[in-house]
Design an enzyme around this catalytic site. Sequence first.
Site, PDB file in Angstrom:
ATOM      1  N   HIS A  19       4.478  -4.865   8.820  1.00 62.72           N
ATOM      2  CA  HIS A  19       4.580  -4.817  10.270  1.00 62.72           C
ATOM      3  C   HIS A  19       3.489  -5.599  10.992  1.00 62.72           C
ATOM      4  O   HIS A  19       3.572  -5.778  12.205  1.00 62.72           O
ATOM      5  CB  HIS A  19       4.590  -3.351  10.729  1.00 62.72           C
ATOM      6  CG  HIS A  19       5.575  -2.530   9.944  1.00 62.72           C
ATOM      7  ND1 HIS A  19       6.927  -2.794   9.939  1.00 62.72           N
ATOM      8  CD2 HIS A  19       5.404  -1.477   9.072  1.00 62.72           C
ATOM      9  CE1 HIS A  19       7.548  -1.930   9.140  1.00 62.72           C
ATOM     10  NE2 HIS A  19       6.647  -1.125   8.592  1.00 62.72           N
ATOM     11  N   GLU A  54      12.863  -9.589   0.648  1.00 60.28           N
ATOM     12  CA  GLU A  54      12.087  -8.478   1.218  1.00 60.28           C
ATOM     13  C   GLU A  54      12.863  -7.174   0.980  1.00 60.28           C
ATOM     14  O   GLU A  54      14.067  -7.116   1.241  1.00 60.28           O
ATOM     15  CB  GLU A  54      11.937  -8.730   2.728  1.00 60.28           C
ATOM     16  CG  GLU A  54      11.204  -7.633   3.469  1.00 60.28           C
ATOM     17  CD  GLU A  54      11.107  -7.916   4.975  1.00 60.28           C
ATOM     18  OE1 GLU A  54      11.675  -8.919   5.462  1.00 60.28           O
ATOM     19  OE2 GLU A  54      10.464  -7.097   5.648  1.00 60.28           O
ATOM     20  N   ALA A  85       3.352  -0.953   4.671  1.00 53.96           N
ATOM     21  CA  ALA A  85       2.850  -0.984   6.058  1.00 53.96           C
ATOM     22  C   ALA A  85       2.402  -2.390   6.477  1.00 53.96           C
ATOM     23  O   ALA A  85       2.480  -2.744   7.661  1.00 53.96           O
ATOM     24  CB  ALA A  85       1.701   0.009   6.213  1.00 53.96           C
ATOM     25  N   PRO A 115       0.788  -1.228   0.000  1.00 51.82           N
ATOM     26  CA  PRO A 115       0.000   0.000   0.000  1.00 51.82           C
ATOM     27  C   PRO A 115       0.825   1.287   0.000  1.00 51.82           C
ATOM     28  O   PRO A 115       1.885   1.353   0.627  1.00 51.82           O
ATOM     29  CB  PRO A 115      -0.815  -0.104   1.304  1.00 51.82           C
ATOM     30  CG  PRO A 115      -0.104  -1.105   2.131  1.00 51.82           C
ATOM     31  CD  PRO A 115       0.560  -2.048   1.182  1.00 51.82           C
ATOM     32  N   ASN A 154       7.961  -5.720  -1.279  1.00 51.40           N
ATOM     33  CA  ASN A 154       7.937  -4.633  -0.305  1.00 51.40           C
ATOM     34  C   ASN A 154       6.473  -4.534   0.120  1.00 51.40           C
ATOM     35  O   ASN A 154       5.644  -3.959  -0.590  1.00 51.40           O
ATOM     36  CB  ASN A 154       8.420  -3.321  -0.917  1.00 51.40           C
ATOM     37  CG  ASN A 154       8.444  -2.189   0.112  1.00 51.40           C
ATOM     38  OD1 ASN A 154       7.936  -2.335   1.218  1.00 51.40           O
ATOM     39  ND2 ASN A 154       9.034  -1.064  -0.270  1.00 51.40           N
ATOM     40  N   SER A 196      13.375   2.531   2.905  1.00 48.37           N
ATOM     41  CA  SER A 196      13.948   3.222   4.072  1.00 48.37           C
ATOM     42  C   SER A 196      14.547   2.203   5.041  1.00 48.37           C
ATOM     43  O   SER A 196      14.282   0.998   4.938  1.00 48.37           O
ATOM     44  CB  SER A 196      12.848   4.029   4.775  1.00 48.37           C
ATOM     45  OG  SER A 196      11.851   3.153   5.289  1.00 48.37           O
ATOM     46  N   ARG A 243       7.709   0.325  13.284  1.00 48.89           N
ATOM     47  CA  ARG A 243       8.225  -0.178  11.999  1.00 48.89           C
ATOM     48  C   ARG A 243       9.395  -1.150  12.194  1.00 48.89           C
ATOM     49  O   ARG A 243       9.937  -1.683  11.233  1.00 48.89           O
ATOM     50  CB  ARG A 243       8.709   0.981  11.119  1.00 48.89           C
ATOM     51  CG  ARG A 243       7.598   1.918  10.700  1.00 48.89           C
ATOM     52  CD  ARG A 243       8.134   2.961   9.724  1.00 48.89           C
ATOM     53  NE  ARG A 243       7.297   4.133   9.710  1.00 48.89           N
ATOM     54  CZ  ARG A 243       6.211   4.287   8.944  1.00 48.89           C
ATOM     55  NH1 ARG A 243       5.857   3.351   8.090  1.00 48.89           N
ATOM     56  NH2 ARG A 243       5.484   5.389   9.003  1.00 48.89           N
ATOM     57  N   TYR A 261      11.546   8.480   0.859  1.00 47.07           N
ATOM     58  CA  TYR A 261      11.442   7.460  -0.188  1.00 47.07           C
ATOM     59  C   TYR A 261      12.063   7.855  -1.532  1.00 47.07           C
ATOM     60  O   TYR A 261      12.115   7.033  -2.453  1.00 47.07           O
ATOM     61  CB  TYR A 261       9.972   7.059  -0.389  1.00 47.07           C
ATOM     62  CG  TYR A 261       9.342   6.484   0.862  1.00 47.07           C
ATOM     63  CD1 TYR A 261       9.843   5.321   1.426  1.00 47.07           C
ATOM     64  CD2 TYR A 261       8.271   7.114   1.490  1.00 47.07           C
ATOM     65  CE1 TYR A 261       9.282   4.788   2.585  1.00 47.07           C
ATOM     66  CE2 TYR A 261       7.701   6.593   2.647  1.00 47.07           C
ATOM     67  CZ  TYR A 261       8.211   5.423   3.187  1.00 47.07           C
ATOM     68  OH  TYR A 261       7.667   4.897   4.324  1.00 47.07           O
ATOM     69  N   HIS A 288      12.891  -2.896   1.613  1.00 43.21           N
ATOM     70  CA  HIS A 288      12.359  -1.644   2.153  1.00 43.21           C
ATOM     71  C   HIS A 288      13.257  -0.515   1.681  1.00 43.21           C
ATOM     72  O   HIS A 288      14.482  -0.614   1.787  1.00 43.21           O
ATOM     73  CB  HIS A 288      12.294  -1.664   3.686  1.00 43.21           C
ATOM     74  CG  HIS A 288      11.346  -2.696   4.169  1.00 43.21           C
ATOM     75  ND1 HIS A 288       9.996  -2.567   4.017  1.00 43.21           N
ATOM     76  CD2 HIS A 288      11.565  -3.911   4.720  1.00 43.21           C
ATOM     77  CE1 HIS A 288       9.410  -3.655   4.476  1.00 43.21           C
ATOM     78  NE2 HIS A 288      10.332  -4.493   4.904  1.00 43.21           N
ATOM     79  N   ASP A 348       1.688 -15.688   5.903  1.00 38.66           N
ATOM     80  CA  ASP A 348       1.225 -17.078   5.710  1.00 38.66           C
ATOM     81  C   ASP A 348       1.141 -17.436   4.228  1.00 38.66           C
ATOM     82  O   ASP A 348       1.513 -18.541   3.834  1.00 38.66           O
ATOM     83  CB  ASP A 348      -0.147 -17.289   6.369  1.00 38.66           C
ATOM     84  CG  ASP A 348      -0.043 -17.485   7.879  1.00 38.66           C
ATOM     85  OD1 ASP A 348       1.090 -17.663   8.388  1.00 38.66           O
ATOM     86  OD2 ASP A 348      -1.097 -17.458   8.543  1.00 38.66           O
ATOM     87  N   ARG A 368      13.556   4.110  12.180  1.00 36.23           N
ATOM     88  CA  ARG A 368      12.321   4.902  12.171  1.00 36.23           C
ATOM     89  C   ARG A 368      11.478   4.596  13.421  1.00 36.23           C
ATOM     90  O   ARG A 368      11.985   4.058  14.392  1.00 36.23           O
ATOM     91  CB  ARG A 368      11.582   4.641  10.850  1.00 36.23           C
ATOM     92  CG  ARG A 368      12.427   5.057   9.644  1.00 36.23           C
ATOM     93  CD  ARG A 368      11.681   4.886   8.350  1.00 36.23           C
ATOM     94  NE  ARG A 368      10.511   5.751   8.291  1.00 36.23           N
ATOM     95  CZ  ARG A 368       9.521   5.580   7.408  1.00 36.23           C
ATOM     96  NH1 ARG A 368       9.586   4.592   6.509  1.00 36.23           N
ATOM     97  NH2 ARG A 368       8.492   6.403   7.401  1.00 36.23           N
ATOM     98  N   ARG A 416       5.162  10.983  -2.577  1.00 35.01           N
ATOM     99  CA  ARG A 416       4.920  10.732  -1.158  1.00 35.01           C
ATOM    100  C   ARG A 416       6.235  10.818  -0.366  1.00 35.01           C
ATOM    101  O   ARG A 416       7.201  10.139  -0.711  1.00 35.01           O
ATOM    102  CB  ARG A 416       4.350   9.310  -1.062  1.00 35.01           C
ATOM    103  CG  ARG A 416       4.291   8.721   0.296  1.00 35.01           C
ATOM    104  CD  ARG A 416       4.074   7.210   0.212  1.00 35.01           C
ATOM    105  NE  ARG A 416       3.977   6.677   1.555  1.00 35.01           N
ATOM    106  CZ  ARG A 416       4.355   5.469   1.901  1.00 35.01           C
ATOM    107  NH1 ARG A 416       4.860   4.637   1.001  1.00 35.01           N
ATOM    108  NH2 ARG A 416       4.244   5.059   3.137  1.00 35.01           N
TER     109      ARG A 416
HETATM  110  C1  DQA Z   1       8.490   0.820   3.597  1.00 37.24           C
HETATM  111  C2  DQA Z   1       8.572   1.027   5.110  1.00 37.24           C
HETATM  112  C3  DQA Z   1       7.209   0.850   5.768  1.00 37.24           C
HETATM  113  O1  DQA Z   1       7.307   1.021   7.169  1.00 37.24           O
HETATM  114  C4  DQA Z   1       6.227   1.851   5.220  1.00 37.24           C
HETATM  115  O2  DQA Z   1       4.941   1.634   5.756  1.00 37.24           O
HETATM  116  C5  DQA Z   1       6.193   1.885   3.730  1.00 37.24           C
HETATM  117  C6  DQA Z   1       7.437   1.723   2.974  1.00 37.24           C
HETATM  118  C7  DQA Z   1       9.824   1.115   2.879  1.00 37.24           C
HETATM  119  O3  DQA Z   1       9.950   0.723   1.724  1.00 37.24           O
HETATM  120  O4  DQA Z   1      10.719   1.732   3.455  1.00 37.24           O
HETATM  121  O5  DQA Z   1       5.156   2.149   3.125  1.00 37.24           O
HETATM  122  O6  DQA Z   1       8.167  -0.532   3.348  1.00 37.24           O
END
Ligand code: DQA
Length: 147
Positions: free
Chosen positions: A80, A98, A77, A10, A74, A102, A111, A23, A100, A87, A107, A18
Amino acid sequence: MANILVIHGPNLNLLGEREQSIYGKQSLEDINRGMVDKAVEYQVTVECFQSNHEGDIVDRIQAARGKFDAMIINAAAFTHYSIAIADALRSFKGPIVEVHISNIYQREEYRHNSVISAVATGGIFGLGTQGYQLALQAVVKMLKESQ
Ligand code: DQA
């Protein structure tokens, strides 16, 4: 030819507009194009999927079984707290990386936990949008080595 599925969770559709200071400036389209371009060089196929809806992501992961060799995710949100996505990933055979953008550990405390990490083969965080390119490179290497 190996098939790789890239899943974006999302709000990642808003990349580029954003929270640019966190980001970066690249749009999701830029990121996806970059991976598809690299896929040609690596001789693999890359399909990208973004959704703001948890159930749609679960459905996409389930549908990927037997059709894709590896996954880059990725979950944004959902990372978390979505046991449903974790699953669904457990049912996928193949490397899962995986990503991310950031550094989630620098943070807010909420997170710091990823329910995806327990299921993923490995992960990349805090390296900006180049993390996707690095994930693709890693996945291609893993698939080649497992042949
Ligand atoms: C994120 C980090 C998440 O905490 C956040 O909700 C995102 C982006 C990242 O790519 O750093 O939407 O997954």
